[in-house]
Design an enzyme around this catalytic site. Structure first.
Site, PDB file in Angstrom:
ATOM      1  N   GLU A 167       0.842  -1.190   0.000  1.00 40.41           N
ATOM      2  CA  GLU A 167       0.000   0.000   0.000  1.00 40.41           C
ATOM      3  C   GLU A 167       0.881   1.245   0.000  1.00 40.41           C
ATOM      4  O   GLU A 167       1.334   1.684   1.067  1.00 40.41           O
ATOM      5  CB  GLU A 167      -0.887   0.024   1.246  1.00 40.41           C
ATOM      6  CG  GLU A 167      -1.858  -1.133   1.344  1.00 40.41           C
ATOM      7  CD  GLU A 167      -3.090  -0.735   2.133  1.00 40.41           C
ATOM      8  OE1 GLU A 167      -4.187  -0.845   1.576  1.00 40.41           O
ATOM      9  OE2 GLU A 167      -2.957  -0.290   3.283  1.00 40.41           O
ATOM     10  N   SER A 211      -6.534   3.515  -3.066  1.00 44.23           N
ATOM     11  CA  SER A 211      -7.503   4.105  -3.998  1.00 44.23           C
ATOM     12  C   SER A 211      -7.937   3.145  -5.107  1.00 44.23           C
ATOM     13  O   SER A 211      -8.100   3.563  -6.258  1.00 44.23           O
ATOM     14  CB  SER A 211      -6.960   5.416  -4.577  1.00 44.23           C
ATOM     15  OG  SER A 211      -6.769   6.362  -3.535  1.00 44.23           O
TER      16      SER A 211
HETATM   17  C1  PEP Z   1      -6.601   1.278   3.023  1.00 42.80           C
HETATM   18  O1  PEP Z   1      -7.051   1.911   3.960  1.00 42.80           O
HETATM   19  O2  PEP Z   1      -5.970   0.240   3.240  1.00 42.80           O
HETATM   20  C2  PEP Z   1      -6.834   1.783   1.674  1.00 42.80           C
HETATM   21  C3  PEP Z   1      -6.235   1.197   0.675  1.00 42.80           C
HETATM   22  O3  PEP Z   1      -7.664   2.871   1.555  1.00 42.80           O
HETATM   23  P1  PEP Z   1      -8.253   3.487   0.169  1.00 42.80           P
HETATM   24  O4  PEP Z   1      -8.742   2.331  -0.661  1.00 42.80           O
HETATM   25  O5  PEP Z   1      -9.368   4.384   0.617  1.00 42.80           O
HETATM   26  O6  PEP Z   1      -7.140   4.205  -0.474  1.00 42.80           O
END
Ligand code: PEP
Length: 249
Positions: A167, A211
């Site tokens: 991430e 996202s």
């Molecule tokens: C997350 O919180 O792990 C995440 C990926 O959030 P988002 O999809 O809103 O970017």
């Protein structure tokens, strides 16, 4: 075989009424899991019991967003791995960038949390990712390898049991996502590291998070080393989450 997995991270959002509505939307989309696809949601800890009861006879799994590194004792506010196990949690997120940033969680603590979870049969989803400054400085690979290495070292012979989520911090909740090529490049690095450490990387799932939306999920999931997603904002809308899960195939 690498398991396909899509996990919804509800973060600190929801209410009993909103959760019931969201879960009803997911359950209505049955059959939700197809073939090797597994789907899970991670509500705030206070709702786990109710979510577990609602999903008990479904093929949707549930998990927690955090776990204590301690087994039990005077740790006010913490939730142990044994408690998560008792509630039937299949997964727990560890090392999410929001916990690393707002709760100063170190690589060592993240590794201990992963170890506590595995010790109770709860699969840790270990989140790693670089900040924008680190990416701009060309440090992406070094950062994610360092974060993962701490967990590999601590889990030792059990390391192949974890799930990894890449991430990039700059893509979480920002609406800005890594391109499929950018994501694939980091996933390949992580898989090579897992292979060198465990020899079983071809059985391990590496998720992408940041996202992910219905309109970009298919391209991301089509990448060779991306086995599914960790979904924040879009997991709070049943139609979007279902569309993302369906994009796995
Ligand atoms: C997350 O919180 O792990 C995440 C990926 O959030 P988002 O999809 O809103 O970017």
């Amino acid at each position: 075989m690498r398991r396909k997995l899509v996990v919804g991270n509800w973060k600190m959002q929801g209410s009993r009424v909103a959760n019931a509505e969201l879960l009803a939307g997911l359950l209505a989309a049955r059959p939700f899991s197809q073939g090797a696809l597994e789907v899970a949601v991670c509500p705030p800890a206070v709702y786990l019991n109710e979510v577990a009861a609602t999903l008990a006879s479904s093929n949707i799994r549930w998990g927690a967003q955090d776990v204590s590194a301690h087994a039990q004792g005077a740790y006010t506010g913490e939730v142990s791995a044994a408690m998560l196990q008792e509630l039937g949690c299949r997964y727990v997120l560890v090392g999410h960038s929001e916990r690393r940033a707002y709760h100063a969680e170190s690589d060592t603590l993240v590794a201990l949390k992963a170890q506590a979870a595995l010790g109770r049969g709860v699969t840790p989803i270990v989140c790693v990712g670089e900040t924008l400054a680190e990416r701009d400085a060309g440090q992406t690979e070094a950062v994610v390898k360092r974060q993962l290495s701490a967990v590999i070292h601590t889990l030792a012979h059990c390391a192949a049991e974890m799930v990894v989520a890449y991430e990039p911090v700059w893509a979480i909740g920002t609406g800005r996502t890594a391109t499929p090529d950018q994501a694939q490049a980091v996933h390949a690095v992580l898989r090579a590291q897992l292979q060198a450490a465990t020899g079983r990387a071809d059985h391990m799932s590496i998720l992408y998070g940041g996202s992910v939306k219905p309109d970009n999920a298919a391209q991301l999931f089509a990448q060779h080393d991306i086995d599914g997603g960790l979904i924040g904002g879009a997991s709070l809308k049943a139609a979007d989450f279902v569309a993302i899960c369906r994009a796995v195939y």
